[in-house]
Write an enzyme that holds these catalytic residues in place. Structure first.
Site, mmCIF file in Angstrom:
data_model
loop_
_atom_site.group_PDB
_atom_site.id
_atom_site.type_symbol
_atom_site.label_atom_id
_atom_site.label_comp_id
_atom_site.label_asym_id
_atom_site.label_seq_id
_atom_site.Cartn_x
_atom_site.Cartn_y
_atom_site.Cartn_z
ATOM 1 N N HIS A 1 -12.130 -6.782 7.431
ATOM 2 C CA HIS A 1 -12.571 -6.025 6.449
ATOM 3 C C HIS A 1 -13.994 -5.226 6.699
ATOM 4 O O HIS A 1 -14.832 -5.201 5.994
ATOM 5 C CB HIS A 1 -13.238 -7.204 5.746
ATOM 6 C CG HIS A 1 -12.122 -8.197 5.210
ATOM 7 N ND1 HIS A 1 -11.610 -9.140 6.081
ATOM 8 C CD2 HIS A 1 -11.244 -8.085 4.138
ATOM 9 C CE1 HIS A 1 -10.662 -9.582 5.390
ATOM 10 N NE2 HIS A 1 -10.552 -9.337 4.056
ATOM 11 N N GLU B 1 0.893 -1.229 0.056
ATOM 12 C CA GLU B 1 0.189 -0.169 -0.005
ATOM 13 C C GLU B 1 0.772 1.143 0.022
ATOM 14 O O GLU B 1 0.436 2.392 -0.615
ATOM 15 C CB GLU B 1 -0.788 -0.163 1.181
ATOM 16 C CG GLU B 1 -2.035 -1.026 0.970
ATOM 17 C CD GLU B 1 -1.712 -2.467 1.198
ATOM 18 O OE1 GLU B 1 -0.607 -2.883 1.813
ATOM 19 O OE2 GLU B 1 -2.645 -3.129 0.783
#
Ligand SMILES: Cc1ncc(C[n+]2csc(CCOP(=O)(O)OP(=O)(O)O)c2C)c(N)n1
Length: 698
Positions: A499, A430
């Site tokens: 999530h 990321e």
């Protein structure tokens, strides 16, 4: 320091057979491509750099400079690198010890003192950034920050852009050996090597990272050795105090990059002759032996000897040159001191771009007449339209390319429509995604990148906080990086701890960043298209629980629809209580408001749509009307963005309030997997109903 230090060895990959380490020994006969004029130039820059460092230490004692990081001992390899590059055509991400590089690349002593005395008119910061952080737009040196290692990925992004534009530019990026321990260094080597982008990584190994010796830093003590597995990475290990050896390696590396053969890594063994910074005392961790050994490797007398030995200059000529440089330094410092310092009332300038492309003034919400679409398709269509509109727009991230189009299909069809060059997969890293995007944006691309889940955005946090949102500010508007980062966020999908996270509260605490969090398809399309056009960096939060919800679908806005940031939507008018909310909570608030109608309570529901900027006017005017406000958000309660809104209302609307400001938010807990647990942590419609009833009773 290892035994290897300052040994005059150069290692070279077999890929460049014409490099012969026996040529490294410096003598008049073996300095090869170096002309006398180049040697004199190098000496002049080295002496200038050294004199600036010495003068800076004096100015520091006089309180005229507040901080200094110096470069003595590092100069030879820096000057060599700058001489091998084309200033203003190539790009450079130098680190704080790169004064000699900056000077040889084209910066002047006057500019250096303007920055170090935090004066107006310097090339890179107007008093915002500490001294020794170089930047110069004309020379293509993006204004530098302070975190060790963030520059590597930005350099890779800038180099990737050169390849995409078919230019033979080269990107220089440097650091000490300590900074190579940052994971972003390995990420950058991987990306650069995989894509064969033209970066020259110059690692200046002075044996210490502040007080930490290299043996405690790097396995095997050499980054050259450690980096041997990368394909197409040309590697050099040189005595970086030896100008001729440094020049030859730099030239070779630049040539390799310019020829499209890929990146290079130069590990330059150098010495640090001054303290780490003006706040450091090396005697606390360097033995007298080490200090003496370092002194003997000083590149300045080495180059001086070389010049005299080769008759490039006589002793008298050299002395005249030194005197001339000293005068230049004194004059530059005196002149810089006369310049004004920045005025206090400019302290908030250039946090954001002064140009708003899509203004909320006089904006009229059109009726959308297109086919009804779900939110993920609205995102997808916005990306298609904007890529068509702007040929400089790139879309990349993990899994986004090809026929799959991401784990949520938001990027479906982009690679087929615009090619692999513009819609491509990134490595699973990321920080790499955001870091390279910054480097691309700096050179004029419009990266609209994807972070797959908000829960995994954290490795990029430093690139966000210290780089993406601060480049404009620290360069006082000279540089900017208008990147859009799309990210799937939020819970209610049985996604468990990793999530489900809401992230807007963390990111709202970053001046310089815009944040959108739409609740429906039409807003998502309009806001994303606007984000793709605006000059500010944007975090675009897409609630994955809304992607395919019927209640979040809308008639599709046409391709000209651009929804301004900072404009809330009144989803339901009411007169007794105001709800301020966004994202997934909009629908739940509307349902709760409907229930309250049954109790004779009229609730107004405001969907903020964007968190930064947020529509304060709309909220305050509603609260003045109803006298009661409930803030509803999915993020955890403590430190959530609701606290900020509540505080502003308390400050500016106190006399209109008929009840305490209240919040419904997630419990202060991670979001667990089992349905009963998830329901208990995330806010439910009933929680909103109960809070509304309580408020109505006041
Ligand atoms: C990410 C980050 N962590 C810590 C620091 C504080 N810091 C500044 S310089 C430095 C040492 C860097 O050493 P090295 O990379 O070897 O370069 P040198 O200063 O020796 O040239 C540290 C720890 C920082 N600036 N950034």
């Amino acid at each position: 320091m290892t035994a290897k230090k300052n040994v005059m060895t150069v290692h070279k990959l077999e890929s460049s057979p014409h490099w012969d380490s026996t040529h490294v020994k410096i003598s008049h006969a073996s300095n090869g491509q170096l002309t006398n004029a180049q040697l004199i130039q190098a000496f002049r820059t080295m002496y200038l750099s050294r004199s600036i460092d010495e003068k800076s230490m004096l100015l520091l004692k006089q309180g005229k400079i507040l901080f200094h990081i110096s470069g003595p001992g590092h100069e030879a390899c820096q000057i060599a690198a700058a001489m091998a590059l084309k200033p203003g055509y190539d790009w450079a991400y130098p680190y704080y010890r790169d004064l000699a590089f900056a000077l040889q690349y084209g910066s002047t002593a006057y500019e250096i003192f303007l920055e170090s005395m935090h004066r107006l008119g310097g090339p890179s910061s107007n008093g915002r950034q500490m001294p020794s952080h170089y930047g110069n737009k004309a020379l293509r040196i993006p204004a530098q920050s302070s975190p060790t290692g963030t520059q590597f990925l930005q350099a890779v992004g800038t180099a990737l852009g050169a390849v995409k534009e078919g230019k033979d530019e080269v990107v220089y990026v440097s650091s000490g050996e300590g900074a190579t321990s940052e994971g972003e260094f390995s990420e950058a080597l991987n990306w650069a090597s995989r894509e064969k982008v033209p970066v020259v990584f110059m690692i200046q190994n002075n044996g210490y990272a502040i007080s930490v010796p290299v043996k405690d830093q790097i396995a095997g003590c050499s980054i050259y050795e450690l980096s041997q597995g990368y394909p197409d990475l040309c590697r050099f290990h040189i005595d970086g105090t030896d100008f001729a050896a440094s020049y030859r390696a730099a030239q070779e590396a630049v040539h390799h990059a310019r020829a499209g053969k890929g990146p290079s890594l130069i590990e330059a063994d150098v010495v640090r002759l001054f303290p780490h910074s003006s706040s450091d005392d090396p005697k606390k961790y360097m033995t007298p032996d080490v200090i003496e050994r370092n002194r003997q490797s000083d590149p300045l007398p080495k180059l001086e000897r070389m010049i005299l030995d080769s008759d490039a200059l006589s002793k008298e000529e050299l002395d005249r040159l030194k005197a001339e440089v000293k005068r230049e330094v004194e004059e530059a410092a005196d002149r810089a001191e006369l310049q004004p310092s920045p005025a206090a009332d400019t302290a908030e300038r250039n946090v954001f771009s002064p140009n708003i492309i899509v203004s909320k003034n006089n904006f009229e919400e059109p009726r959308h007449e297109g086919k009804t679409i779900v939110m993920v398709d609205a995102v997808n269509h916005a990306l298609h339209e904007e890529m068509k509109f702007n040929p400089k727009m790139l879309v990349y991230g993990e899994d986004i390319a090809g026929s799959k189009g991401g784990v949520f299909t938001a990027t479906k069809g982009l690679t087929a429509a615009f090619g692999e060059d513009r819609a491509f997969n990134s490595q699973l890293a990321e920080a790499s995604i955001v870091g390279t995007a910054i480097g691309l944006a700096i050179r004029g691309f419009k990266p609209v990148v994807e972070i797959q889940f908000g829960d995994y955005i954290w490795p990029s946090f430093m690139q966000f906080k210290d780089e993406l949102v601060q480049l404009r500010y620290r360069s006082d508007g000279v540089f900017s990086c208008p990147v859009v980062v799309r990210v799937a966020v939020g819970g209610y999908i049985r996604g468990g701890l990793y999530h489900s996270q809401s992230i807007e509260g963390f990111f709202a605490h970053m001046p310089g960043l815009w944040i959108a969090m739409p609740s429906n398809a039409a807003d998502a399309k309009g806001l994303l298209k606007t984000a793709c056009r605006e000059e500010n960096p944007v975090l675009f939060c897409e609630h994955k629980g809304l992607y395919r919800q019927g209640f979040a679908s809308s008639p599709e806005p046409d391709e000209n629809y651009l929804l301004p940031f900072g404009l809330a939507s009144v989803k339901k008018e009411g007169s007794d209580v105001t709800i301020v909310t966004w994202g997934m909570m909009v629908q739940r608030s509307l349902e709760a408001a409907k229930k309250l109608e049954g109790y004779g309570v009229s609730v107004e529901v405001i969907d903020l749509r964007t968190i930064c900027p947020w529509d304060k006017e709309a909220v305050l005017s509603s609260v003045k009307k109803t006298g009661k406000v409930l803030i509803v958000h999915e993020d955890t309660r403590t430190g959530g963005f609701g606290a900020e809104i509540g505080s502003v209302i308390a400050e500016e609307c106190f006399q209109w309030l008929d009840a305490p400001i209240m919040r419904v938010a997630a419990k202060d807990a991670p979001i667990p997997f089992a349905p009963a647990l998830e329901n208990a942590v995330l806010p439910q419609e009933n929680d909103i109903v109960s809070a509304l009833k309580k408020m109505a009773e006041f």
